[in-house]
Design an enzyme around this catalytic site. Structure first.
Site, PDB file in Angstrom:
ATOM      1  N   CYS A  68      58.229  42.262  61.420  1.00  0.00           N
ATOM      2  CA  CYS A  68      58.622  42.241  62.834  1.00  0.00           C
ATOM      3  C   CYS A  68      59.008  40.847  63.313  1.00  0.00           C
ATOM      4  CB  CYS A  68      57.520  42.837  63.701  1.00  0.00           C
ATOM      5  SG  CYS A  68      55.865  42.214  63.343  1.00  0.00           S
TER       6      CYS A  68
ATOM      7  N   HIS B 147      56.628  39.847  70.553  1.00  0.00           N
ATOM      8  CA  HIS B 147      56.396  38.633  69.765  1.00  0.00           C
ATOM      9  C   HIS B 147      57.275  37.504  70.314  1.00  0.00           C
ATOM     10  CE1 HIS B 147      54.002  40.916  67.135  1.00  0.00           C
ATOM     11  NE2 HIS B 147      54.724  40.894  66.031  1.00  0.00           N
TER      12      HIS B 147
END
Length: 344
Positions: free
Chosen positions: A130, A242
């Site tokens: 990710c 993130h």
């Protein structure tokens, strides 16, 4: 006639995102089948305005299935992906099980879509980590413009990257702080509420963690093996999204204004970069969005041809579910696969 799609790991965070994104993007699927372990059989999951019943991965027949979007973890992928692929079903796997296999393409469509054609070697395509996915989306157009020599990245990764258990632990610990209950660590090695943990995945011999190694290896595989990459990966008390502080050193001259213009035109990127209070993106604002956001674009005076950028994205979408479905769209749009029922 549309495609038959299976979602392995449909009850997890990423599996549910995959179902949502398939519906949102109008993927040409006639049939969507949610799969999970036996203990989840019969559970309801949402697909657009429909409710689907989860079936068992272990007993499902993939013979007439065209694509399996897999987000069930590395051990499940290693066991089942080759078996599913052998049935003529293309597996797009979200785990790390096949990312470093030379015969398995590792794909971010905005970065290296042409490499997808290599899927025929094993009938498996790997989705990147990710944190790497959003990083390379931002790096690719800059690399094309000025050739990147070195990247130093510090990640600030949300607890959803550790699955539902990670999100539950942050919630439970935060509540415990406010009501003065004991704080328990189950998923993470240290308390995550109101704290940061510079440790994601296992430690390696050189002192790096596996998460940091993934960022290095995957960036080199997808973008350019000559690029030097170093990473520090940190878990932060954020539920979704993130963030990354990225320092880039280039072979050729590039200004912040040039980088800003390049990124504004780059696929998958959205620049939010005003030099004022709030003129940047945060992970909270990225949740539920598809773009990779770039802010704080500025020159680094300590090196020749250096830039700093701030990169934020929803890790469950671009970092996982969305990227996998974009890969499936590449297969369909380029005519690399056809519905089995139609072919029959």
């Amino acid at each position: 006639m549309g495609f038959k799609i299976a979602i392995a790991g449909a009850t997890g965070n990423v599996g549910r995102e995959m179902l949502d994104i398939l519906a949102e993007r109008g993927f040409p699927a006639d049939t969507v089948v949610p799969l999970a372990s036996r203990r989840s059989v019969g559970q309801d999951v949402s697909f657009g305005d429909k409710t689907l019943k989860v079936q068992a991965l272990e007993t499902f027949d993939f013979t007439d299935t065209d694509i399996c979007l897999m987000s069930a973890g590395g051990s499940v992928a290693k066991q089942w992906a080759p078996k599913i692929a052998a049935k003529g079903c293309v597996v797009i796997d979200n785990s790390s099980a096949f990312r470093y296999d030379a015969d398995v393409p590792l794909i971010v469509p905005e970065v290296n879509a042409d490499a997808v054609e290599g899927f025929t070697r094993r009938n498996i395509i790997a989705n990147p980590n990710c944190s790497t996915a959003q990083l390379v989306v931002a790096l690719k157009p800059l690399h094309d413009a000025a050739r990147i020599r070195r990247v130093v990245v510090a990640t600030y990764q949300s607890v959803s990257g550790a699955g539902k258990e990670g999100m539950d632990e942050l919630f439970a610990q935060t509540r415990a702080v406010y009501v003065a209950d004991p704080i328990e660590n189950n998923k993470f090695t240290k308390r995550i509420a109101f704290n940061l943990i510079p440790h994601i995945d296992v430690f390696m011999e050189d002192g790096s963690t596996k998460e940091e190694w993934k960022v290095v290896a995957e960036t080199k595989k997808m973008l350019d093996p000559k690029i030097k990459v170093t990473c520090t990966a940190v878990r932060v008390p954020v539920f979704i999204g993130h963030s990354e502080a990225v320092n880039i050193e280039f072979e050729n001259e590039i200004t912040a204004d040039q980088a800003r213009d390049i990124l504004r035109e780059a696929p998958g990127c959205l620049v939010v970069d005003k030099h004022e209070d709030g003129g940047y993106m945060t992970p909270y604002e990225s949740a539920g969005e598809d773009a990779t956001y770039i802010s704080r674009i500025r020159e680094d005076p300590t090196v020749d041809n250096g830039l700093n950028i701030w990169v934020v994205s929803d890790n469950l979408r671009k970092g996982a579910g969305l990227n996998a479905i974009q890969i499936a769209e590449v297969l369909v749009n380029r005519g690399l696969i056809s519905p089995k029922k139609q072919a029959a």
